[in-house]
Design an enzyme around this catalytic site. Structure first.
Site, PDB file in Angstrom:
ATOM      1  N   TYR A 195      -2.367 -10.890   2.967  1.00  0.00           N
ATOM      2  CA  TYR A 195      -1.906  -9.477   3.656  1.00  0.00           C
ATOM      3  C   TYR A 195      -3.004  -9.101   3.892  1.00  0.00           C
ATOM      4  O   TYR A 195      -4.264  -9.061   3.177  1.00  0.00           O
ATOM      5  CB  TYR A 195      -0.975  -8.571   2.746  1.00  0.00           C
ATOM      6  CG  TYR A 195      -1.217  -7.155   3.213  1.00  0.00           C
ATOM      7  CD1 TYR A 195      -1.754  -7.041   4.273  1.00  0.00           C
ATOM      8  CD2 TYR A 195      -0.370  -6.181   2.264  1.00  0.00           C
ATOM      9  CE1 TYR A 195      -1.972  -4.833   4.828  1.00  0.00           C
ATOM     10  CE2 TYR A 195      -0.338  -5.071   2.793  1.00  0.00           C
ATOM     11  CZ  TYR A 195      -1.292  -4.316   3.278  1.00  0.00           C
ATOM     12  OH  TYR A 195      -0.732  -3.218   3.616  1.00  0.00           O
ATOM     13  N   LYS A 237      -0.082 -11.098   6.850  1.00  0.00           N
ATOM     14  CA  LYS A 237       0.455  -9.879   7.872  1.00  0.00           C
ATOM     15  C   LYS A 237      -1.016  -8.676   8.330  1.00  0.00           C
ATOM     16  O   LYS A 237      -1.798  -8.887   7.687  1.00  0.00           O
ATOM     17  CB  LYS A 237       0.875  -8.610   6.828  1.00  0.00           C
ATOM     18  CG  LYS A 237       1.066  -7.209   6.621  1.00  0.00           C
ATOM     19  CD  LYS A 237       2.008  -6.674   5.625  1.00  0.00           C
ATOM     20  CE  LYS A 237       2.098  -5.169   4.622  1.00  0.00           C
ATOM     21  NZ  LYS A 237       0.698  -4.111   5.651  1.00  0.00           N
ATOM     22  N   THR A 242      -3.478  -6.090   8.973  1.00  0.00           N
ATOM     23  CA  THR A 242      -3.025  -4.338   9.388  1.00  0.00           C
ATOM     24  C   THR A 242      -4.982  -4.508   9.648  1.00  0.00           C
ATOM     25  O   THR A 242      -5.785  -4.496   9.068  1.00  0.00           O
ATOM     26  CB  THR A 242      -3.009  -4.219   8.290  1.00  0.00           C
ATOM     27  OG1 THR A 242      -1.307  -4.583   8.229  1.00  0.00           O
ATOM     28  CG2 THR A 242      -3.047  -2.386   8.414  1.00  0.00           C
ATOM     29  N   ASP A 262       1.714   0.439  12.944  1.00  0.00           N
ATOM     30  CA  ASP A 262       2.296   0.600  13.750  1.00  0.00           C
ATOM     31  C   ASP A 262       2.007   1.961  14.819  1.00  0.00           C
ATOM     32  O   ASP A 262       2.721   1.388  15.885  1.00  0.00           O
ATOM     33  CB  ASP A 262       3.113   2.088  12.486  1.00  0.00           C
ATOM     34  CG  ASP A 262       3.978   1.903  11.169  1.00  0.00           C
ATOM     35  OD1 ASP A 262       3.584   0.601  10.818  1.00  0.00           O
ATOM     36  OD2 ASP A 262       4.254   2.399  10.378  1.00  0.00           O
ATOM     37  N   GLU A 263       1.169   2.067  14.776  1.00  0.00           N
ATOM     38  CA  GLU A 263       0.455   3.168  16.295  1.00  0.00           C
ATOM     39  C   GLU A 263      -0.065   2.124  16.719  1.00  0.00           C
ATOM     40  O   GLU A 263       0.212   2.523  18.151  1.00  0.00           O
ATOM     41  CB  GLU A 263      -0.294   3.841  15.432  1.00  0.00           C
ATOM     42  CG  GLU A 263      -1.542   3.061  14.728  1.00  0.00           C
ATOM     43  CD  GLU A 263      -1.392   3.496  13.516  1.00  0.00           C
ATOM     44  OE1 GLU A 263      -0.435   2.939  12.823  1.00  0.00           O
ATOM     45  OE2 GLU A 263      -2.431   3.549  12.179  1.00  0.00           O
ATOM     46  N   GLY A 287       1.213  -4.386  11.414  1.00  0.00           N
ATOM     47  CA  GLY A 287       0.465  -4.004  10.794  1.00  0.00           C
ATOM     48  C   GLY A 287       0.132  -2.175  10.335  1.00  0.00           C
ATOM     49  O   GLY A 287       0.808  -1.701   9.971  1.00  0.00           O
ATOM     50  N   SER A 347       0.993  -1.080  -0.145  1.00  0.00           N
ATOM     51  CA  SER A 347      -0.124   0.280   0.263  1.00  0.00           C
ATOM     52  C   SER A 347       0.922   1.342   0.268  1.00  0.00           C
ATOM     53  O   SER A 347       0.885   2.295  -0.550  1.00  0.00           O
ATOM     54  CB  SER A 347      -0.901  -0.234   1.149  1.00  0.00           C
ATOM     55  OG  SER A 347      -1.152  -1.137   1.225  1.00  0.00           O
TER      56      SER A 347
HETATM   57  O1  MN9 Z   1       1.785  -1.958   5.771  1.00  0.00           O
HETATM   58  C1  MN9 Z   1       0.763   0.289   7.315  1.00  0.00           C
HETATM   59  N1  MN9 Z   1      -0.738   0.282   6.595  1.00  0.00           N
HETATM   60  C2  MN9 Z   1      -1.222   0.932   5.129  1.00  0.00           C
HETATM   61  C3  MN9 Z   1       1.675  -1.084   6.952  1.00  0.00           C
HETATM   62  O2  MN9 Z   1      -1.120   2.039   5.614  1.00  0.00           O
HETATM   63  C4  MN9 Z   1      -2.231   0.952   5.161  1.00  0.00           C
HETATM   64  C5  MN9 Z   1       0.919   0.719   7.984  1.00  0.00           C
HETATM   65  O3  MN9 Z   1       2.634   1.061   8.670  1.00  0.00           O
HETATM   66  C6  MN9 Z   1      -0.021   1.959   7.636  1.00  0.00           C
HETATM   67  O4  MN9 Z   1       0.039   2.973   6.796  1.00  0.00           O
HETATM   68  C7  MN9 Z   1       0.675   2.997   9.110  1.00  0.00           C
HETATM   69  C8  MN9 Z   1      -0.308   4.525  10.024  1.00  0.00           C
HETATM   70  O5  MN9 Z   1      -1.175   3.617  10.169  1.00  0.00           O
HETATM   71  O6  MN9 Z   1       0.386   1.988  10.599  1.00  0.00           O
END
Ligand code: MN9
Length: 304
Positions: free
Chosen positions: A143, A171, A173, A197-198, A195, A53
């Site tokens: 994913y 993965k 997310t 980061d926060e 997935g 993404s």
């Molecule tokens: O790949 C990312 N997922 C998406 C992982 O962007 C959908 C995350 O790193 C986010 O960008 C990040 C911020 O929301 O956690």
């Protein structure tokens, strides 16, 4: 207990979701990609997740995605694991991209479910089977990103997916920490990437044994320290690091994460332009001013 295909240990690490840099003409920029790849390894991260993404992959042509895989392999020069995102709207394109990754000796391939058309689960499983076959023994990571893909997998669905030969993990997310814990408990031997980061501290505590993230591009050293803190049982330290990351992510979420990251990397001298592929917007105006306020803090930590 479901047995999953074993995976190489080097995959269980922190991998940067790589941005796709462009030149002034809007084409993929090899020199900027090189700088971005170097920055990942200088921050002590373990590998790269290419063309996900964050890499704007769904805005690139299949030819461009193949080109990106080749350029990144060249730029990485064996310094870490390479995971290629091959997900596409059609099985045919995804299979072609998986073959490309296998030829380039990527360490793993990964794919979002097929999007836009609401397919039956059986069709989605067949898509993943075709990708696993095309990858010729290169491990496949599912994913799972329900917020963007619109596809929701149950635990039973994951059981079917993880039984496909070659599928080594997920993965994850999703905002659902309950599901993260369920996945780890149900499939103890699989590779499970955090997935979002926060939520990395929560994800690692809930059973993720690696992570893939866009904001590792600029805060990699913090995430390496956070992972170490969780591994050593220092959860308060992990949460303190998470809070520092999230103060930056708050701004990125407000302006658009990928757009904001590109702008910051441009201002830090890593990218030649903050441009994103249209219709994704490029940062300007008030959003730029908000991001500029983060530069001093990031510059002080980044091994530029
Ligand atoms: O790949 C990312 N997922 C998406 C992982 O962007 C959908 C995350 O790193 C986010 O960008 C990040 C911020 O929301 O956690």
């Amino acid at each position: 207990m479901t047995q999953t295909t074993p995976y190489p240990a080097r995959l269980a690490g922190l991998h940067t979701a790589l941005m796709t840099p462009y030149d002034a003409a809007g084409e993929i920029s090899a020199p900027c990609l090189q700088k971005l790849v170097d920055l990942t390894f200088r921050q002590g991260l373990d590998g790269l997740y290419v063309g996900g993404s964050t890499g704007e992959s769904l805005l690139l042509s299949t030819d461009e995605r193949e080109h990106l895989f080749a350029l990144t392999a060249e730029a990485a020069r064996g310094r870490g694991a390479l995971l290629g995102h091959v997900g596409a709207i059609s099985t045919r394109e995804a299979v072609r991209l998986a073959r490309c990754c296998a030829e380039l000796k990527y360490d793993a391939v990964s794919a979002i479910p097929p999007i836009y058309f609401p397919h039956a689960k059986g069709a989605i499983f067949a898509y993943y089977r075709a990708i696993a076959e095309a990858a010729q023994g290169v491990p496949l990571v599912i994913y799972n990103i329900p917020g963007l893909s619109g596809v929701r997998f149950s635990l039973a669905d994951f059981e079917t997916l993880l039984a496909i030969p070659g599928v080594v993990g997920i993965k994850q997310t999703a905002n659902d920490m309950y599901q993260m814990e369920q996945l780890r408990r149900t499939f103890p031997g699989m590779l499970l990437f955090n997935g979002f980061d926060e939520m990395m501290a929560a994800g690692l505590i809930s059973g993720a044994n690696g992570g893939i993230g866009s904001t590792y591009n600029i805060m990699g050293t913090r995430y390496v320290a956070l992972r170490k803190a969780v591994a050593e049982g220092r959860n308060a330290d992990a949460l303190a690091l998470q809070a520092r990351c999230n103060a930056v992510i708050d701004v990125l979420v407000e302006v658009g994460v990928f757009q904001g990251l590109k702008y910051l990397l441009y201002r830090l001298g890593v990218l030649a332009t903050p441009a994103c592929r249209a219709p994704m917007e490029t940062i300007s105006g008030a959003a730029a001013t908000k991001l500029d306020a983060l530069l001093a803090e990031l510059r002080a930590e980044l091994p530029l």
